[in-house]
Design an enzyme around this catalytic site. Sequence first.
Site, PDB file in Angstrom:
ATOM      1  N   THR A 165      78.418 -52.576  80.971  1.00  0.00           N
ATOM      2  CA  THR A 165      77.075 -53.141  81.100  1.00  0.00           C
ATOM      3  C   THR A 165      77.093 -54.632  80.802  1.00  0.00           C
ATOM      4  O   THR A 165      77.932 -55.116  80.046  1.00  0.00           O
ATOM      5  CB  THR A 165      76.083 -52.428  80.162  1.00  0.00           C
ATOM      6  OG1 THR A 165      74.774 -52.953  80.381  1.00  0.00           O
ATOM      7  CG2 THR A 165      76.472 -52.608  78.705  1.00  0.00           C
ATOM      8  N   ARG A 166      76.160 -55.341  81.430  1.00  0.00           N
ATOM      9  CA  ARG A 166      75.937 -56.748  81.109  1.00  0.00           C
ATOM     10  C   ARG A 166      74.472 -56.973  80.723  1.00  0.00           C
ATOM     11  O   ARG A 166      74.028 -58.114  80.610  1.00  0.00           O
ATOM     12  CB  ARG A 166      76.307 -57.642  82.295  1.00  0.00           C
ATOM     13  CG  ARG A 166      75.345 -57.601  83.484  1.00  0.00           C
ATOM     14  CD  ARG A 166      75.747 -58.604  84.538  1.00  0.00           C
ATOM     15  NE  ARG A 166      74.682 -58.978  85.438  1.00  0.00           N
ATOM     16  CZ  ARG A 166      74.517 -58.505  86.668  1.00  0.00           C
ATOM     17  NH1 ARG A 166      75.346 -57.590  87.131  1.00  0.00           N
ATOM     18  NH2 ARG A 166      73.533 -58.944  87.434  1.00  0.00           N
ATOM     19  N   HIS A 170      68.125 -49.941  78.673  1.00  0.00           N
ATOM     20  CA  HIS A 170      66.826 -49.321  78.888  1.00  0.00           C
ATOM     21  C   HIS A 170      67.026 -47.818  78.970  1.00  0.00           C
ATOM     22  O   HIS A 170      68.172 -47.327  78.994  1.00  0.00           O
ATOM     23  CB  HIS A 170      66.120 -49.884  80.131  1.00  0.00           C
ATOM     24  CG  HIS A 170      66.968 -49.914  81.369  1.00  0.00           C
ATOM     25  ND1 HIS A 170      67.155 -48.814  82.163  1.00  0.00           N
ATOM     26  CD2 HIS A 170      67.678 -50.925  81.943  1.00  0.00           C
ATOM     27  CE1 HIS A 170      67.933 -49.131  83.193  1.00  0.00           C
ATOM     28  NE2 HIS A 170      68.276 -50.402  83.076  1.00  0.00           N
ATOM     29  N   HIS A 173      69.369 -46.067  81.571  1.00  0.00           N
ATOM     30  CA  HIS A 173      70.798 -46.151  81.260  1.00  0.00           C
ATOM     31  C   HIS A 173      71.167 -45.185  80.142  1.00  0.00           C
ATOM     32  O   HIS A 173      72.232 -44.561  80.161  1.00  0.00           O
ATOM     33  CB  HIS A 173      71.180 -47.576  80.871  1.00  0.00           C
ATOM     34  CG  HIS A 173      71.498 -48.446  82.035  1.00  0.00           C
ATOM     35  ND1 HIS A 173      71.700 -49.804  81.920  1.00  0.00           N
ATOM     36  CD2 HIS A 173      71.661 -48.158  83.356  1.00  0.00           C
ATOM     37  CE1 HIS A 173      71.964 -50.308  83.114  1.00  0.00           C
ATOM     38  NE2 HIS A 173      71.940 -49.331  83.990  1.00  0.00           N
ATOM     39  N   ARG A 259      74.468 -47.498  90.245  1.00  0.00           N
ATOM     40  CA  ARG A 259      73.853 -48.267  91.326  1.00  0.00           C
ATOM     41  C   ARG A 259      74.120 -49.758  91.141  1.00  0.00           C
ATOM     42  O   ARG A 259      73.996 -50.293  90.053  1.00  0.00           O
ATOM     43  CB  ARG A 259      72.351 -48.004  91.337  1.00  0.00           C
ATOM     44  CG  ARG A 259      71.571 -48.675  92.447  1.00  0.00           C
ATOM     45  CD  ARG A 259      70.094 -48.392  92.327  1.00  0.00           C
ATOM     46  NE  ARG A 259      69.336 -48.980  93.417  1.00  0.00           N
ATOM     47  CZ  ARG A 259      68.932 -50.252  93.442  1.00  0.00           C
ATOM     48  NH1 ARG A 259      69.225 -51.049  92.440  1.00  0.00           N
ATOM     49  NH2 ARG A 259      68.253 -50.709  94.477  1.00  0.00           N
TER      50      ARG A 259
END
Length: 355
Positions: A165-166, A170, A173, A259
Amino acid sequence: MYTLKVNNELRNDVENIADGIFSPLEGFVGEQDFQSIVNTGRLSNGVAWTVPITLDIDEQEARRMKDAGQVALASDNNEKFAILHVEEVYSFDKVACARSIYQTDDIKHPGVEKIVNMKDKLVGGEVDVIKRIEQSPLRKYRMTPVETRAEISRKGWRSVVGFQTRNVPHVAHEMLQKAALNLYDALFINPLIGKKKQGDFKDELILSTYIALIDIYYPKQMVMFATLHTEMRYAGPKEAIHHAIMRKNFGCSHFIVGRDHAGVGNYYHPFAAQDIFKEDYTDLEIQPVFFPAFYYCKRCVMYSNERNCPHGQEFREELSGTNMRKMVGLGEMPPNNLMRPEVAKLIVSFTEPFV
Protein backbone atom coordinates in the site's frame (compact mmCIF):
# COMPACT_ATOMS: atom_id res chain seq x y z
CA MET A 1 38.93 7.02 -4.19
CA TYR A 2 36.47 8.91 -6.38
CA THR A 3 33.26 9.83 -4.54
CA LEU A 4 29.83 10.22 -6.11
CA LYS A 5 26.97 11.93 -4.28
CA VAL A 6 23.54 10.32 -4.60
CA ASN A 7 20.09 11.10 -3.20
CA ASN A 8 18.31 9.45 -0.28
CA GLU A 9 16.04 7.37 -2.52
CA LEU A 10 19.01 5.73 -4.17
CA ARG A 11 20.68 5.16 -0.80
CA ASN A 12 17.57 3.28 0.33
CA ASP A 13 17.75 1.09 -2.76
CA VAL A 14 21.42 0.33 -2.14
CA GLU A 15 20.41 -1.03 1.27
CA ASN A 16 17.56 -2.95 -0.38
CA ILE A 17 20.13 -4.59 -2.66
CA ALA A 18 22.45 -5.38 0.26
CA ASP A 19 19.65 -6.80 2.42
CA GLY A 20 18.21 -9.07 -0.29
CA ILE A 21 14.96 -7.15 -0.73
CA PHE A 22 15.93 -6.76 -4.40
CA SER A 23 17.30 -10.31 -4.69
CA PRO A 24 18.68 -11.65 -7.01
CA LEU A 25 20.28 -8.27 -7.76
CA GLU A 26 23.67 -7.65 -6.18
CA GLY A 27 24.15 -4.17 -7.58
CA PHE A 28 23.05 -1.77 -10.28
CA VAL A 29 22.12 -3.66 -13.44
CA GLY A 30 24.54 -3.81 -16.34
CA GLU A 31 23.65 -3.22 -19.97
CA GLN A 32 22.76 -6.83 -20.84
CA ASP A 33 20.34 -7.12 -17.93
CA PHE A 34 18.99 -3.61 -18.50
CA GLN A 35 18.14 -4.31 -22.13
CA SER A 36 16.62 -7.66 -21.21
CA ILE A 37 14.41 -6.06 -18.54
CA VAL A 38 13.24 -3.40 -21.00
CA ASN A 39 12.60 -5.87 -23.81
CA THR A 40 11.30 -8.91 -21.94
CA GLY A 41 10.58 -7.98 -18.31
CA ARG A 42 13.25 -10.46 -17.22
CA LEU A 43 16.95 -10.53 -16.44
CA SER A 44 19.25 -11.90 -19.12
CA ASN A 45 19.20 -15.30 -17.37
CA GLY A 46 15.40 -15.44 -17.70
CA VAL A 47 14.55 -14.66 -14.07
CA ALA A 48 11.54 -12.36 -13.72
CA TRP A 49 12.50 -8.73 -13.05
CA THR A 50 10.47 -5.82 -14.40
CA VAL A 51 11.93 -2.60 -12.96
CA PRO A 52 15.63 -1.88 -13.62
CA ILE A 53 17.54 -0.65 -10.55
CA THR A 54 19.97 1.87 -12.00
CA LEU A 55 22.43 4.64 -11.20
CA ASP A 56 22.54 7.41 -13.79
CA ILE A 57 25.64 9.55 -14.32
CA ASP A 58 26.83 12.22 -16.72
CA GLU A 59 29.73 12.04 -19.22
CA GLN A 60 32.30 13.52 -16.85
CA GLU A 61 31.29 11.20 -14.02
CA ALA A 62 31.41 8.28 -16.44
CA ARG A 63 35.03 8.98 -17.40
CA ARG A 64 36.12 9.30 -13.78
CA MET A 65 34.29 6.19 -12.66
CA LYS A 66 35.72 4.08 -15.48
CA ASP A 67 39.21 5.11 -14.46
CA ALA A 68 38.58 4.64 -10.74
CA GLY A 69 37.18 1.11 -10.85
CA GLN A 70 35.85 1.45 -7.33
CA VAL A 71 33.71 4.43 -6.34
CA ALA A 72 32.48 5.58 -2.94
CA LEU A 73 28.80 6.50 -2.83
CA ALA A 74 28.01 9.39 -0.51
CA SER A 75 24.80 10.88 0.84
CA ASP A 76 23.74 14.51 0.61
CA ASN A 77 25.71 15.30 3.79
CA ASN A 78 28.89 13.74 2.33
CA GLU A 79 28.70 10.56 4.42
CA LYS A 80 30.24 7.68 2.50
CA PHE A 81 27.93 4.69 2.83
CA ALA A 82 28.79 2.20 0.07
CA ILE A 83 31.41 1.08 -2.41
CA LEU A 84 30.38 0.57 -6.03
CA HIS A 85 32.54 -1.84 -8.02
CA VAL A 86 32.27 -0.35 -11.50
CA GLU A 87 31.85 -3.05 -14.14
CA GLU A 88 30.52 -1.05 -17.08
CA VAL A 89 29.15 2.29 -18.20
CA TYR A 90 26.58 2.41 -20.97
CA SER A 91 24.05 4.58 -22.76
CA PHE A 92 20.32 3.89 -22.86
CA ASP A 93 17.24 4.88 -24.82
CA LYS A 94 15.05 6.85 -22.43
CA VAL A 95 11.93 6.78 -24.57
CA ALA A 96 12.12 3.02 -25.19
CA CYS A 97 12.68 2.46 -21.47
CA ALA A 98 9.67 4.60 -20.54
CA ARG A 99 7.38 2.92 -23.06
CA SER A 100 8.36 -0.53 -21.85
CA ILE A 101 8.11 0.02 -18.12
CA TYR A 102 5.30 2.60 -17.98
CA GLN A 103 3.53 1.74 -21.24
CA THR A 104 3.59 5.42 -22.19
CA ASP A 105 6.02 8.19 -23.09
CA ASP A 106 3.72 10.90 -21.74
CA ILE A 107 5.86 13.32 -19.75
CA LYS A 108 2.92 13.91 -17.39
CA HIS A 109 3.40 10.40 -16.03
CA PRO A 110 5.66 10.74 -12.93
CA GLY A 111 7.75 7.72 -13.90
CA VAL A 112 8.29 8.96 -17.44
CA GLU A 113 9.19 12.40 -16.14
CA LYS A 114 11.86 10.86 -13.94
CA ILE A 115 13.38 8.85 -16.81
CA VAL A 116 13.44 11.85 -19.15
CA ASN A 117 15.28 13.88 -16.51
CA MET A 118 17.88 11.20 -15.82
CA LYS A 119 21.50 11.72 -16.85
CA ASP A 120 22.60 10.14 -20.13
CA LYS A 121 24.74 7.23 -18.86
CA LEU A 122 24.12 4.29 -16.55
CA VAL A 123 26.72 2.46 -14.51
CA GLY A 124 26.52 -1.22 -13.65
CA GLY A 125 28.28 -3.00 -10.82
CA GLU A 126 27.95 -4.67 -7.45
CA VAL A 127 27.65 -2.59 -4.28
CA ASP A 128 28.88 -3.13 -0.72
CA VAL A 129 27.31 -1.14 2.12
CA ILE A 130 29.85 0.25 4.61
CA LYS A 131 27.57 2.57 6.61
CA ARG A 132 23.91 1.87 7.22
CA ILE A 133 21.17 4.48 7.40
CA GLU A 134 20.56 5.55 10.97
CA GLN A 135 17.37 4.59 12.75
CA SER A 136 14.53 7.10 12.78
CA PRO A 137 10.80 7.07 13.61
CA LEU A 138 10.02 6.30 9.96
CA ARG A 139 12.44 3.36 9.94
CA LYS A 140 11.33 1.87 13.27
CA TYR A 141 9.40 -0.89 11.51
CA ARG A 142 11.87 -1.60 8.70
CA MET A 143 12.83 -5.28 8.55
CA THR A 144 15.16 -7.28 6.33
CA PRO A 145 14.19 -10.54 4.63
CA VAL A 146 16.42 -12.40 7.09
CA GLU A 147 14.41 -10.92 9.95
CA THR A 148 10.96 -11.46 8.43
CA ARG A 149 11.74 -15.03 7.40
CA ALA A 150 13.05 -15.81 10.88
CA GLU A 151 9.83 -14.44 12.41
CA ILE A 152 7.67 -16.44 9.99
CA SER A 153 9.60 -19.58 10.90
CA ARG A 154 9.40 -18.84 14.64
CA LYS A 155 5.62 -18.50 14.46
CA GLY A 156 5.22 -21.60 12.35
CA TRP A 157 3.33 -19.86 9.56
CA ARG A 158 3.17 -21.99 6.42
CA SER A 159 1.31 -19.43 4.29
CA VAL A 160 1.72 -15.66 4.47
CA VAL A 161 -0.14 -13.23 2.23
CA GLY A 162 1.51 -9.87 1.51
CA PHE A 163 -0.24 -6.54 1.06
CA GLN A 164 1.32 -3.51 -0.64
CA THR A 165 0.00 0.00 0.00
CA ARG A 166 0.95 3.63 -0.50
CA ASN A 167 -2.21 5.01 1.11
CA VAL A 168 -3.70 5.47 4.54
CA PRO A 169 -6.08 2.57 5.24
CA HIS A 170 -9.80 2.62 4.64
CA VAL A 171 -12.35 -0.04 5.56
CA ALA A 172 -12.53 -1.56 2.07
CA HIS A 173 -8.81 -2.36 2.27
CA GLU A 174 -9.28 -3.71 5.78
CA MET A 175 -12.05 -6.02 4.57
CA LEU A 176 -9.90 -7.17 1.64
CA GLN A 177 -6.98 -7.93 3.97
CA LYS A 178 -9.20 -9.81 6.40
CA ALA A 179 -10.79 -11.79 3.56
CA ALA A 180 -7.28 -12.94 2.65
CA LEU A 181 -6.52 -13.66 6.31
CA ASN A 182 -9.41 -16.15 6.30
CA LEU A 183 -7.48 -18.18 3.72
CA TYR A 184 -3.88 -18.02 4.95
CA ASP A 185 -1.96 -18.37 8.21
CA ALA A 186 -0.85 -14.74 8.41
CA LEU A 187 -1.01 -11.31 6.83
CA PHE A 188 2.10 -9.26 6.01
CA ILE A 189 1.21 -5.56 5.77
CA ASN A 190 4.07 -3.75 4.05
CA PRO A 191 3.42 -0.06 3.27
CA LEU A 192 5.81 1.69 0.93
CA ILE A 193 7.76 4.49 2.61
CA GLY A 194 9.64 6.72 0.19
CA LYS A 195 9.34 9.30 -2.55
CA LYS A 196 5.84 9.67 -3.96
CA LYS A 197 4.09 12.00 -6.35
CA GLN A 198 2.61 15.29 -5.24
CA GLY A 199 -0.83 14.78 -3.71
CA ASP A 200 -0.10 11.37 -2.14
CA PHE A 201 -0.32 10.97 1.62
CA LYS A 202 2.83 11.63 3.63
CA ASP A 203 4.79 8.68 4.97
CA GLU A 204 4.38 9.75 8.59
CA LEU A 205 0.59 9.67 8.22
CA ILE A 206 0.53 6.30 6.43
CA LEU A 207 2.65 4.81 9.20
CA SER A 208 0.69 6.24 12.12
CA THR A 209 -2.73 5.32 10.68
CA TYR A 210 -1.75 1.71 10.03
CA ILE A 211 -0.26 1.32 13.50
CA ALA A 212 -3.50 2.64 15.03
CA LEU A 213 -5.67 0.41 12.83
CA ILE A 214 -3.71 -2.78 13.53
CA ASP A 215 -3.59 -2.05 17.26
CA ILE A 216 -7.38 -1.94 17.54
CA TYR A 217 -8.87 -3.98 14.71
CA TYR A 218 -6.44 -6.81 13.83
CA PRO A 219 -5.48 -10.10 15.53
CA LYS A 220 -1.85 -9.33 16.32
CA GLN A 221 -0.84 -13.00 16.50
CA MET A 222 -1.68 -13.32 12.79
CA VAL A 223 -0.28 -10.05 11.45
CA MET A 224 3.25 -8.86 10.70
CA PHE A 225 3.79 -5.18 10.00
CA ALA A 226 6.96 -3.89 8.35
CA THR A 227 7.80 -0.92 6.16
CA LEU A 228 9.37 -1.06 2.69
CA HIS A 229 11.73 1.83 1.98
CA THR A 230 11.88 2.58 -1.72
CA GLU A 231 10.29 5.06 -4.08
CA MET A 232 6.91 4.62 -5.70
CA ARG A 233 7.36 4.24 -9.46
CA TYR A 234 3.70 4.18 -10.62
CA ALA A 235 4.51 1.52 -13.21
CA GLY A 236 1.18 -0.27 -12.90
CA PRO A 237 1.43 -3.93 -14.02
CA LYS A 238 5.24 -3.96 -14.22
CA GLU A 239 5.49 -2.55 -10.71
CA ALA A 240 2.97 -5.09 -9.43
CA ILE A 241 5.38 -7.85 -10.48
CA HIS A 242 8.23 -5.95 -8.81
CA HIS A 243 6.17 -5.65 -5.62
CA ALA A 244 5.39 -9.37 -5.64
CA ILE A 245 9.06 -10.32 -6.06
CA MET A 246 10.04 -8.18 -3.06
CA ARG A 247 7.33 -9.77 -0.89
CA LYS A 248 8.51 -13.21 -2.01
CA ASN A 249 11.96 -12.22 -0.77
CA PHE A 250 10.44 -11.23 2.58
CA GLY A 251 9.04 -14.76 2.87
CA CYS A 252 5.45 -14.36 1.65
CA SER A 253 3.85 -17.31 -0.10
CA HIS A 254 1.02 -15.20 -1.58
CA PHE A 255 0.54 -11.58 -2.65
CA ILE A 256 -2.68 -9.58 -2.93
CA VAL A 257 -3.21 -7.92 -6.30
CA GLY A 258 -6.21 -5.63 -6.25
CA ARG A 259 -7.72 -2.95 -8.39
CA ASP A 260 -5.39 -0.43 -10.10
CA HIS A 261 -2.27 -1.76 -8.40
CA ALA A 262 0.56 0.82 -8.56
CA GLY A 263 -1.50 2.86 -10.99
CA VAL A 264 -1.68 6.58 -11.58
CA GLY A 265 -4.22 8.59 -13.54
CA ASN A 266 -5.82 6.59 -16.36
CA TYR A 267 -2.65 5.06 -17.78
CA TYR A 268 -3.59 1.45 -16.94
CA HIS A 269 -6.73 -0.66 -17.06
CA PRO A 270 -8.06 -1.12 -13.49
CA PHE A 271 -7.21 -4.84 -13.51
CA ALA A 272 -4.16 -4.75 -15.79
CA ALA A 273 -1.94 -5.82 -12.89
CA GLN A 274 -3.96 -9.00 -12.45
CA ASP A 275 -3.77 -9.73 -16.16
CA ILE A 276 0.04 -9.55 -16.30
CA PHE A 277 0.35 -12.23 -13.63
CA LYS A 278 -1.99 -14.52 -15.53
CA GLU A 279 -0.46 -13.96 -18.97
CA ASP A 280 3.29 -13.44 -18.55
CA TYR A 281 4.44 -14.35 -15.04
CA THR A 282 3.03 -17.72 -14.06
CA ASP A 283 6.51 -18.86 -12.95
CA LEU A 284 6.95 -16.57 -9.94
CA GLU A 285 7.76 -18.26 -6.64
CA ILE A 286 4.84 -16.43 -5.04
CA GLN A 287 1.16 -16.89 -5.80
CA PRO A 288 -0.94 -13.85 -6.68
CA VAL A 289 -4.29 -13.51 -4.93
CA PHE A 290 -6.84 -11.66 -7.05
CA PHE A 291 -9.68 -9.75 -5.47
CA PRO A 292 -12.42 -7.70 -7.12
CA ALA A 293 -12.99 -4.19 -5.80
CA PHE A 294 -14.68 -4.10 -2.39
CA TYR A 295 -17.45 -1.61 -1.67
CA TYR A 296 -20.06 -0.96 0.99
CA CYS A 297 -23.53 -2.02 -0.17
CA LYS A 298 -26.29 -0.05 1.50
CA ARG A 299 -28.82 -2.73 0.57
CA CYS A 300 -26.73 -5.63 1.93
CA VAL A 301 -25.61 -3.41 4.85
CA MET A 302 -22.13 -4.88 4.59
CA TYR A 303 -18.95 -4.88 2.52
CA SER A 304 -19.37 -6.79 -0.70
CA ASN A 305 -18.04 -7.14 -4.22
CA GLU A 306 -19.47 -7.95 -7.63
CA ARG A 307 -19.05 -11.68 -7.04
CA ASN A 308 -21.37 -11.82 -4.03
CA CYS A 309 -23.60 -8.76 -4.28
CA PRO A 310 -26.41 -8.40 -6.87
CA HIS A 311 -27.16 -4.72 -6.25
CA GLY A 312 -26.46 -1.86 -8.63
CA GLN A 313 -24.28 1.22 -8.45
CA GLU A 314 -27.00 3.23 -6.68
CA PHE A 315 -26.49 1.09 -3.55
CA ARG A 316 -22.68 1.19 -3.55
CA GLU A 317 -20.39 3.40 -1.49
CA GLU A 318 -16.75 3.23 -2.52
CA LEU A 319 -13.66 4.97 -1.18
CA SER A 320 -10.68 4.59 -3.49
CA GLY A 321 -7.33 6.10 -2.60
CA THR A 322 -7.94 8.84 -5.15
CA ASN A 323 -11.39 9.69 -3.77
CA MET A 324 -10.07 9.58 -0.23
CA ARG A 325 -7.37 12.12 -1.05
CA LYS A 326 -9.97 14.36 -2.70
CA MET A 327 -12.27 14.27 0.33
CA VAL A 328 -9.46 15.02 2.77
CA GLY A 329 -8.25 17.86 0.53
CA LEU A 330 -11.73 19.39 0.68
CA GLY A 331 -11.91 19.01 4.45
CA GLU A 332 -14.55 16.27 4.23
CA MET A 333 -14.12 13.18 6.37
CA PRO A 334 -15.50 9.82 5.23
CA PRO A 335 -18.27 8.23 7.31
CA ASN A 336 -17.38 5.48 9.79
CA ASN A 337 -18.53 2.71 7.49
CA LEU A 338 -15.87 3.79 4.97
CA MET A 339 -13.03 4.79 7.31
CA ARG A 340 -12.35 3.89 10.92
CA PRO A 341 -12.77 6.92 13.21
CA GLU A 342 -9.30 6.40 14.71
CA VAL A 343 -7.79 6.72 11.24
CA ALA A 344 -9.94 9.75 10.37
CA LYS A 345 -8.90 11.54 13.57
CA LEU A 346 -5.24 11.05 12.80
CA ILE A 347 -5.71 12.45 9.30
CA VAL A 348 -7.49 15.50 10.71
CA SER A 349 -4.64 16.04 13.18
CA PHE A 350 -2.13 16.51 10.33
CA THR A 351 -2.05 20.10 9.16
CA GLU A 352 -0.43 19.01 5.87
CA PRO A 353 -1.35 15.37 5.16
CA PHE A 354 -0.17 15.36 1.54
CA VAL A 355 3.22 15.33 -0.16
